[in-house]
Scaffold this active site. Structure first.
Site: not given
Length: 535
Positions: A58, A396
């Site tokens: 990420d 997310d």
């Protein structure tokens, strides 16, 4: 030099040195993050000062956790992190796009072109790309019952870039169901109503969605039941413990009887509150096998717990304030701040309440609730870095589903939009621009190709072959993306690869702004006052 006259200790980088410092910083940050892009991207291992490990793909986590020294790189990193804060994804793409804009600009600037001309071209290209995005996006009608398949496709596209495929596909269902559970018509979606709990236990594939609530503590009395079915739930914020008076007072007694009556008087107010709760329990549980559970935000002292246990009531104390909101949404009823007007309507309902003990920690599960508007995603994993990785990915994924419901539109993924926008800029927009600003439009168009190029590179494919095939198909009028397994062009709509519209719009908006500001820097002066010293 004038600044040296003002401050002899100043450090100055001028003209080309300043510009190249900015360009190199942007390229350096791009090189660090580009290998993470896409489902085939590699993983970075961050090691902290104490030797703690974090594995992540990420970009947002990387930029937050890495120690970055270069001021230019810090500026780009902050832009990318702000991108994640507003739309939940697109951090890596933002850094790559800014880095590529700087790289394309360097070619023209080294040939003697002024940065201002390039910046004007960027602005024209940005406006044209945003207009093209409005035409290119695919509308999705949400209504009262959203199209679950589209939401799954968007969530899957996001999660596969963060986790390995099998786990991402399993979490897709969990994330979509979680958001649909808390969604209320005509109200904004509050993702805080999805509680994310973790247990260091079993494997990552045991992660599951609980349509109810998991509390990270258990009952505090050994005689209370560990498992109960058909439970009436009282959510309250009432102090059920003896409280000292706020004024300092002294009591004098001359016999043991007086002392006993004083202790009884101290307890009386608490016991009266407990009795009112027991009366309500007797009222709703009379003549049936139902159970009664109290979840209290404030404390419950041991004598009160003892009375409740004898009455067959399960009591949990010191619940988090957030969980009180979630409980009411999950189980129904209402949270009460006083026991004076208790009615059966105040109570929620859960089909099953049970306690799970893991090592020294207790977890209480509230499940089988009717019509829940709050839920819990219970993450399981064998170690801390696996749990952290899943937790970041789920956040997310939730944001991606929420964005799709709010945008009511999606954008084709797999690099299809970038190639289509590039062809549009080169074939149509560039012809309408006069003068040298055309080169700025061209640089912007070539920078857009960075995303499909890096997707191909991370998949071990030949980037030139992949880009030539994609642009060839787009010239024929076919909207195609890149198949990262074979390198062939594919139709993203058929494969179910969709990106968030709001994320794409944000990248196109913020990338050129930062790149333009960095290109227009012609001097870097380290002569500022130290803010910590009093002037």
């Amino acid at each position: 030099m004038s600044i040296k006259v003002l401050n002899p200790n100043a450090e100055v980088l001028n003209k080309s040195h300043a510009l190249h410092m900015n360009i190199n910083a942007a390229k350096g940050l791009q090189d660090v993050l580009k290998t993470n892009l896409g489902p085939k991207g590699t993983i970075k291992m961050l090691v902290g000062g104490a030797g703690d490990i974090k594995l992540t793909k990420d970009g947002n986590i990387l930029l937050k956790e890495m120690q970055i020294q270069s001021p230019t790189a810090i500026m780009i990193a902050r832009t990318a992190v702000a991108q994640d804060d507003t739309s939940g994804d697109g951090t890596t793409s933002t850094v790559i796009f800014i880095g590529e804009l700087m790289k394309q600009s360097e070619r023209y600037i080294d040939e003697g072109m002024h940065p201002r001309v390039l910046v004007d071209g960027f602005e024209i290209a940005k406006r044209a790309t945003l207009v093209f995005l409005e035409k290119f996006k695919t509308l999705v009608v949400m209504g009262d019952e959203p199209d679950k398949e589209i939401l799954k496709m968007v969530a899957r596209t996001t999660l596969r870039t963060k986790l390995y495929e099998t786990l991402a596909d399993q979490l897709t269902e969990i994330v979509v169901n979680g958001v649909l559970c808390i969604r209320k018509p005509e109200e904004p979606i509050d993702l805080f109503m999805v509680e994310i709990m973790h247990m260091r236990h079993k494997f990552d594939v045991d992660t599951r969605l609980i349509e109810g609530l998991v509390l990270d503590h258990g009952s505090r009395h050994p005689d209370m039941k560990r498992r109960a079915e058909n439970c009436h739930i009282l959510t309250c914020n009432v102090s059920l413990e003896y409280e000292k008076s706020e004024i300092n007072a002294g009591f004098f007694y001359s016999s043991a009887e007086q002392r006993e009556s004083m202790v009884a008087a101290e307890r009386r107010s608490v016991d009266e509150r407990i009795q009112k709760i027991i009366d309500l329990k007797d009222k709703v549980c009379a003549g049936n096998e139902d159970n009664f559970v109290i979840i209290n935000q404030k404390g419950i002292d041991p004598p009160s717990l003892d009375i409740l246990a004898r009455a067959g009531i399960i009591a949990l104390r010191r619940a988090k304030r957030r969980n009180m909101e979630r409980l009411v949404l999950a189980c129904g009823g209402e949270a009460v701040n006083s026991v004076d007007d208790l009615t059966p309507e105040c109570l929620g309902w859960a089909g099953l309440v049970y306690e799970h003990v893991l090592g020294e920690e207790k977890y209480t599960f509230v499940e089988n609730v009717k019509n829940p508007h709050s839920c819990t995603i219970l993450i399981k994993g064998p170690n801390d870095h696996t749990i952290a990785q899943i937790k970041d990915a789920i956040r997310d994924g939730l944001r991606a589903v929420k964005n799709t419901i709010e945008d009511e539109s999606v954008v084709l993924g797999a690099g299809a939009f970038e190639v289509a926008a590039r062809q549009y800029l080169v074939n149509e927009v560039k012809k309408t621009v006069k003068g040298r600003a055309q080169l700025g439009v061209e640089a912007f168009a070539d920078a857009l190709l960075a995303i499909p190029k890096i997707l191909a590179e991370n998949s071990g494919l030949d980037t030139q072959d992949a880009i030539i095939e994609l642009t060839g198909e787009h010239d024929k009028g076919n909207v195609v993306g890149l198949n990262i397994n074979t390198g062939e062009p594919i139709d993203p709509r058929m494969e179910g690869i969709f990106d968030n519209y709001s994320v794409k719009r944000q990248i196109i908006n913020s990338g050129p702004v930062i790149a333009s500001q960095l290109l227009l820097v012609d001097e870097v002066i380290r002569a500022g006052r130290n803010m910590r010293k009093p002037t």
